[in-house]
Motif scaffolding. Structure first.
Motif, PDB file in Angstrom:
ATOM      1  N   LYS A  58       0.696  -1.346   0.182  1.00 41.43           N
ATOM      2  CA  LYS A  58      -0.013  -0.552  -0.098  1.00 41.43           C
ATOM      3  C   LYS A  58       0.823   1.214   0.262  1.00 41.43           C
ATOM      4  O   LYS A  58       0.023   1.952  -0.036  1.00 41.43           O
ATOM      5  CB  LYS A  58      -0.711  -0.418   0.900  1.00 41.43           C
ATOM      6  N   THR A  59       2.171   1.345   0.378  1.00 44.28           N
ATOM      7  CA  THR A  59       3.071   2.087   0.339  1.00 44.28           C
ATOM      8  C   THR A  59       3.894   2.487  -0.987  1.00 44.28           C
ATOM      9  O   THR A  59       4.968   3.125  -0.983  1.00 44.28           O
ATOM     10  CB  THR A  59       3.619   1.828   1.795  1.00 44.28           C
ATOM     11  N   ALA A  60       4.042   1.600  -1.782  1.00 39.30           N
ATOM     12  CA  ALA A  60       5.071   1.634  -2.602  1.00 39.30           C
ATOM     13  C   ALA A  60       4.790   2.573  -3.627  1.00 39.30           C
ATOM     14  O   ALA A  60       5.789   3.218  -4.214  1.00 39.30           O
ATOM     15  CB  ALA A  60       4.270   0.439  -3.935  1.00 39.30           C
ATOM     16  N   LEU A  74       7.891   3.356  -6.205  1.00 35.63           N
ATOM     17  CA  LEU A  74       7.650   2.546  -6.757  1.00 35.63           C
ATOM     18  C   LEU A  74       7.903   3.307  -8.027  1.00 35.63           C
ATOM     19  O   LEU A  74       8.770   2.774  -8.950  1.00 35.63           O
ATOM     20  CB  LEU A  74       6.318   2.756  -7.128  1.00 35.63           C
ATOM     21  N   GLN A  75       7.871   5.017  -8.365  1.00 32.18           N
ATOM     22  CA  GLN A  75       8.832   5.699  -9.242  1.00 32.18           C
ATOM     23  C   GLN A  75      10.501   5.662  -9.123  1.00 32.18           C
ATOM     24  O   GLN A  75      10.950   5.494 -10.372  1.00 32.18           O
ATOM     25  CB  GLN A  75       7.631   7.064  -8.824  1.00 32.18           C
ATOM     26  N   GLY A  76      10.839   5.795  -8.339  1.00 34.32           N
ATOM     27  CA  GLY A  76      12.256   5.364  -7.421  1.00 34.32           C
ATOM     28  C   GLY A  76      12.711   4.613  -8.457  1.00 34.32           C
ATOM     29  O   GLY A  76      14.043   4.008  -8.907  1.00 34.32           O
ATOM     30  N   ILE A  77      12.167   3.049  -8.229  1.00 38.08           N
ATOM     31  CA  ILE A  77      12.350   1.686  -9.090  1.00 38.08           C
ATOM     32  C   ILE A  77      11.991   1.626 -10.355  1.00 38.08           C
ATOM     33  O   ILE A  77      13.218   0.780 -10.915  1.00 38.08           O
ATOM     34  CB  ILE A  77      11.564   0.669  -8.398  1.00 38.08           C
ATOM     35  N   LYS A  78      10.981   2.156 -10.643  1.00 42.92           N
ATOM     36  CA  LYS A  78      11.008   1.954 -11.848  1.00 42.92           C
ATOM     37  C   LYS A  78      11.804   3.221 -13.104  1.00 42.92           C
ATOM     38  O   LYS A  78      11.865   3.290 -13.792  1.00 42.92           O
ATOM     39  CB  LYS A  78       9.344   2.860 -12.773  1.00 42.92           C
ATOM     40  N   SER A  96      14.622  -4.754 -18.336  1.00 43.84           N
ATOM     41  CA  SER A  96      13.687  -5.160 -16.970  1.00 43.84           C
ATOM     42  C   SER A  96      12.250  -4.815 -17.332  1.00 43.84           C
ATOM     43  O   SER A  96      12.381  -3.726 -17.961  1.00 43.84           O
ATOM     44  CB  SER A  96      14.991  -4.694 -15.659  1.00 43.84           C
ATOM     45  N   THR A  97      10.963  -5.760 -16.690  1.00 45.94           N
ATOM     46  CA  THR A  97       9.580  -5.000 -16.552  1.00 45.94           C
ATOM     47  C   THR A  97      10.407  -4.712 -14.756  1.00 45.94           C
ATOM     48  O   THR A  97      10.146  -5.762 -13.833  1.00 45.94           O
ATOM     49  CB  THR A  97       9.026  -6.147 -16.851  1.00 45.94           C
ATOM     50  N   VAL A  98       9.343  -3.994 -14.491  1.00 43.09           N
ATOM     51  CA  VAL A  98       8.956  -3.568 -13.096  1.00 43.09           C
ATOM     52  C   VAL A  98       6.666  -3.799 -13.072  1.00 43.09           C
ATOM     53  O   VAL A  98       6.084  -3.017 -14.335  1.00 43.09           O
ATOM     54  CB  VAL A  98       8.751  -2.454 -13.225  1.00 43.09           C
ATOM     55  N   THR A  99       6.492  -4.744 -12.500  1.00 44.64           N
ATOM     56  CA  THR A  99       5.369  -4.823 -12.285  1.00 44.64           C
ATOM     57  C   THR A  99       4.461  -4.408 -11.140  1.00 44.64           C
ATOM     58  O   THR A  99       5.379  -4.691 -10.273  1.00 44.64           O
ATOM     59  CB  THR A  99       4.824  -6.339 -13.060  1.00 44.64           C
ATOM     60  N   LEU A 146       9.991   6.887   7.573  1.00 43.80           N
ATOM     61  CA  LEU A 146       9.336   7.929   7.076  1.00 43.80           C
ATOM     62  C   LEU A 146      10.432   8.979   6.171  1.00 43.80           C
ATOM     63  O   LEU A 146      10.778   9.697   6.857  1.00 43.80           O
ATOM     64  CB  LEU A 146       8.685   8.684   7.650  1.00 43.80           C
ATOM     65  N   PRO A 147      10.826   8.212   4.520  1.00 47.35           N
ATOM     66  CA  PRO A 147      11.953   9.091   4.222  1.00 47.35           C
ATOM     67  C   PRO A 147      11.654  10.504   3.525  1.00 47.35           C
ATOM     68  O   PRO A 147      12.629  10.932   3.563  1.00 47.35           O
ATOM     69  CB  PRO A 147      11.695   8.116   3.225  1.00 47.35           C
ATOM     70  N   GLY A 148      10.266  10.203   3.684  1.00 47.30           N
ATOM     71  CA  GLY A 148      10.411  12.310   3.093  1.00 47.30           C
ATOM     72  C   GLY A 148       9.736  12.153   1.447  1.00 47.30           C
ATOM     73  O   GLY A 148       9.546  10.988   0.390  1.00 47.30           O
ATOM     74  N   THR A 149      10.040  12.692   1.043  1.00 48.82           N
ATOM     75  CA  THR A 149       9.772  13.475  -0.572  1.00 48.82           C
ATOM     76  C   THR A 149      10.100  12.934  -1.515  1.00 48.82           C
ATOM     77  O   THR A 149      10.195  12.354  -2.916  1.00 48.82           O
ATOM     78  CB  THR A 149       9.388  14.571  -0.915  1.00 48.82           C
ATOM     79  N   GLU A 150      11.856  12.173  -0.962  1.00 51.39           N
ATOM     80  CA  GLU A 150      12.366  11.279  -2.158  1.00 51.39           C
ATOM     81  C   GLU A 150      12.937  10.077  -2.248  1.00 51.39           C
ATOM     82  O   GLU A 150      13.757   9.805  -1.577  1.00 51.39           O
ATOM     83  CB  GLU A 150      13.895  12.678  -2.409  1.00 51.39           C
ATOM     84  N   GLY A 151      11.585   9.172  -2.900  1.00 56.80           N
ATOM     85  CA  GLY A 151      11.692   7.675  -2.326  1.00 56.80           C
ATOM     86  C   GLY A 151      13.068   7.259  -3.854  1.00 56.80           C
ATOM     87  O   GLY A 151      13.447   6.400  -3.305  1.00 56.80           O
ATOM     88  N   GLN A 152      13.606   8.331  -4.379  1.00 53.50           N
ATOM     89  CA  GLN A 152      14.551   7.722  -5.401  1.00 53.50           C
ATOM     90  C   GLN A 152      15.790   6.961  -4.473  1.00 53.50           C
ATOM     91  O   GLN A 152      16.373   6.136  -4.927  1.00 53.50           O
ATOM     92  CB  GLN A 152      15.288   8.668  -5.538  1.00 53.50           C
ATOM     93  N   GLY A 153      15.916   7.799  -3.281  1.00 49.37           N
ATOM     94  CA  GLY A 153      17.001   7.277  -2.019  1.00 49.37           C
ATOM     95  C   GLY A 153      16.677   6.291  -1.982  1.00 49.37           C
ATOM     96  O   GLY A 153      18.016   5.108  -1.496  1.00 49.37           O
TER      97      GLY A 153
END
Length: 612
Positions: A429-431, A459-463, A470-473, A555-562
């Motif tokens: 639910k948090t991805a 999720l956006q960071g993973i993609k 690679s595929t991300v589903t 609670l990482p904040g706005t930068e999920g890329q990290g």
């Protein structure tokens, strides 16, 4: 001096301080209007010109929503305003904040003495009330980085974004030492030992700059004084039942460090120490904080804190005099400020509060206003507007996220993930939920799930990191996973909360939604990596054997890329637990050195190449 002109008391003081320079005071302006005079002289001059009502107004901090009509600020001669956790202007933009601030400030300046307002806000992980601001990891994540230099940089970046909206005063950092993870403010603590909060108090240096008068310097607040992280049962606003020796050993050191750093204000805790409310504790405020530690700044109450002294709704004259005599200089009375002023005036007139105490409070408040340069530059410095959510600040936040991730399990080297030729299934639910990722105190006091502000989800960071080969589903609840996937990444954990609502007196495990998602992934037989987004350790010992990898993301904040940077090995994890991880909730409180067997000990954290 020009003949016939009489020196005011302030001019005499200034002349005495400055010797021959006092000659330059000849003119029509009162001494407090001369920026080159020492702050002490300016304060003395201004104080000599103030009526009792002027002084009582300076000691009040009202919520901006409590200002019902234009002219109310000037009428009550208010010294301060705040925006509480859910008190944002509409629209919630940098421009609207700055315009709101300037309008209130102009009103304060219209009074006969023209004393500027000081405006406070809870910017506890970035300027978190402002939509589009950079939101950094909450303090528990920063504690995991063990990086005081990073904390200082975050303080500086936050100060720039706060300054862009005109605000002068930040109710941060929280220097509580959280001793029971049931407490809903655990994530506001840098960790369970005083050394962590003490070392990370560098954030104060970042917020305040080299001096408060510098551009983009905001006054910091060490909170909540004292012992709020040590309440029995981890109950918010509860009772800390410990000896003075333990209070001094565990909870006092971060405040001592903050005072040594020149922190401008200290906020008093709602909680009690051995049944005495801190808001009425003269020994701890007057004797210890102001006397022993030598604190010279502003002691401020918490939101309606004085009203809570006797446990009944509605403040009484007894509560008012008890709190002011205990050493509180400015009182946060969000809506009933006029009633408070009238009550305090009565307590001064009947001798329950001395004029000297009122003058001392005003001296402290006015000193900070002069030091901040508010008399010379009262309006918003709009050149900092471009810093709000800037790439530079988001890059800093991403770095903080990277350093805060704690790798707790990595069976068969399931991590780091391969960027190429990898079939990745993402669930939870948090991805893809920025609100869950940022937690409480984010564009609203308790926070909220969903797209509460702008940023990058995990999720956006993973993609963005996985290569085209690679595929991300993604499936929120895990539906659709099968044997064909190489790895599953489950992003699960707590939904947003802040104080009181976040207390967990019962179970501390994952919710049914998360457990169902994880079961689906486990049943598929695909190796599973869990990314736990939470404000504290959760009770996961039963589920842990089913997981191949575990990263505590806080609670990482706005930068999920990290987070993605760590998952894919662009950054080798360095985070270490700032708290002890329980084997079960019934171990709470569990802390380093108490002899209780932990699931993961304080300071634990793996890395990819070198093991623990």
């Amino acid at each position: 001096m020009r003949s016939g002109r009489r020196l005011t008391l302030g001019l005499v003081v200034a002349a005495m301080l400055l010797g021959s320079q006092g000659q330059a005071l000849a003119g029509n302006k009162p001494a407090y209007r001369y920026p080159w005079l020492p702050v002490k002289a300016r304060v003395a001059d201004l104080l000599s010109r103030m009526s009792l009502d002027d002084k009582l107004g300076q000691m009040m901090q009202a919520e901006r929503l409590g200002i019902k009509a234009p002219g109310d600020v000037a009428k009550a001669k208010l010294g301060s305003l705040l925006s509480g956790g859910s008190s944002q202007p509409t629209p919630n933009t940098t421009q609207a904040w700055a315009d709101m601030y300037d309008n209130f400030q102009r009103e304060a300046l219209s009074t006969p003495l023209g004393i500027p307002l000081i405006y406070g806000v809870d910017a506890v992980h970035g300027h978190n009330g402002l939509y589009g601001a950079t939101v950094y990891p909450h303090n528990i994540g920063l504690g995991a980085t063990r990086n005081p230099a990073l904390a200082k940089k975050i303080g500086r970046a936050t100060a720039e974004e706060v300054s862009a909206t005109g605000i002068d005063w930040d109710f941060a950092p929280c220097l509580c030492v959280s001793r029971n993870d049931r407490w809903g403010r655990t994530y506001e603590s840098f960790g369970e030992v005083p050394e962590l909060a003490t070392s990370m108090s560098t954030i104060i240096d970042g917020l305040q700059g080299r001096s408060l008068s510098q551009p983009a310097s905001v006054m910091a607040t060490a909170k909540h004084y004292i012992g709020d992280g040590g309440t029995t049962g981890g109950v918010n606003e509860g009772n800390t039942q410990i000896s003075e020796q333990e209070l001094r050993k565990i909870h006092l050191p971060p405040f001592r460090a903050a005072v040594e750093r020149g922190v401008g204000s200290v906020m008093v805790s709602y909680s009690s120490w051995n049944d005495v409310k801190l808001h009425a504790n003269s020994y701890l405020i007057n004797n210890v904080l102001k006397g022993e530690l030598g604190f010279k700044g502003i002691v401020i109450s918490d939101y309606n804190g004085v009203d809570k002294i006797d446990g009944k709704t509605g403040f009484t004259p007894e509560e008012v005099s008890a709190s002011v005599n205990a050493g509180i200089d400015m009182i946060m009375v969000p809506f009933e400020y006029q009633k408070f002023i009238d009550t305090l005036r009565g307590e001064v007139q009947n001798g329950h509060v001395s004029q000297a105490r009122i003058d001392d409070a005003n001296r402290r408040i006015l000193t900070k206003k002069f030091e901040l340069g508010l008399f010379e530059h009262p309006l918003t410095d709009r050149k900092y507007m471009s810093t709000v959510g800037s790439k530079e600040h988001r890059d800093l936040a991403r770095e903080a996220v990277r350093e805060s991730q704690v790798l707790l399990k990595n069976d068969n080297n399931v991590l780091p993930l391969d960027k190429s030729r990898n079939k990745i299934f993402v669930a939870g639910k948090t991805a893809d939920d920025l609100g869950n990722q940022t937690g409480g105190w984010t564009v609203g006091w308790q926070g909220a799930s969903g797209p509460v502000t702008t940023g990058t989800t995990i999720l956006q960071g993973i993609k963005q990191t996985a290569k085209p080969s690679s595929t991300v589903t993604y499936s929120k609840d895990g539906t659709g996973i099968d044997h064909s996937y190489d790895v599953a990444v489950a992003v699960v954990g707590e939904t947003p909360y802040a104080e009181t609502k976040g207390d967990r007196p019962a179970s501390m495990g994952l919710d049914q939604t998360d457990l169902a998602t994880l079961q689906k992934l486990h049943d598929s037989g695909v190796p599973t990596v869990v990314v736990l987004v939470s404000g504290r350790p959760l009770d996961i010992a039963q589920q842990l054997p089913q997981w191949d990898g575990l990263i505590e993301s806080w609670l990482p904040g706005t930068e999920g890329q990290g987070v993605a940077d760590v998952l894919f090995g662009a950054y080798n994890p360095t985070g270490k637990l700032p708290v002890t991880w329980m084997r079960s909730a019934d171990q709470q409180p569990i802390n380093v050195g108490d002899g209780k067997p932990a699931l993961f000990p304080f300071g634990y954290g793996l890395s990819y190449r070198h093991g623990h």
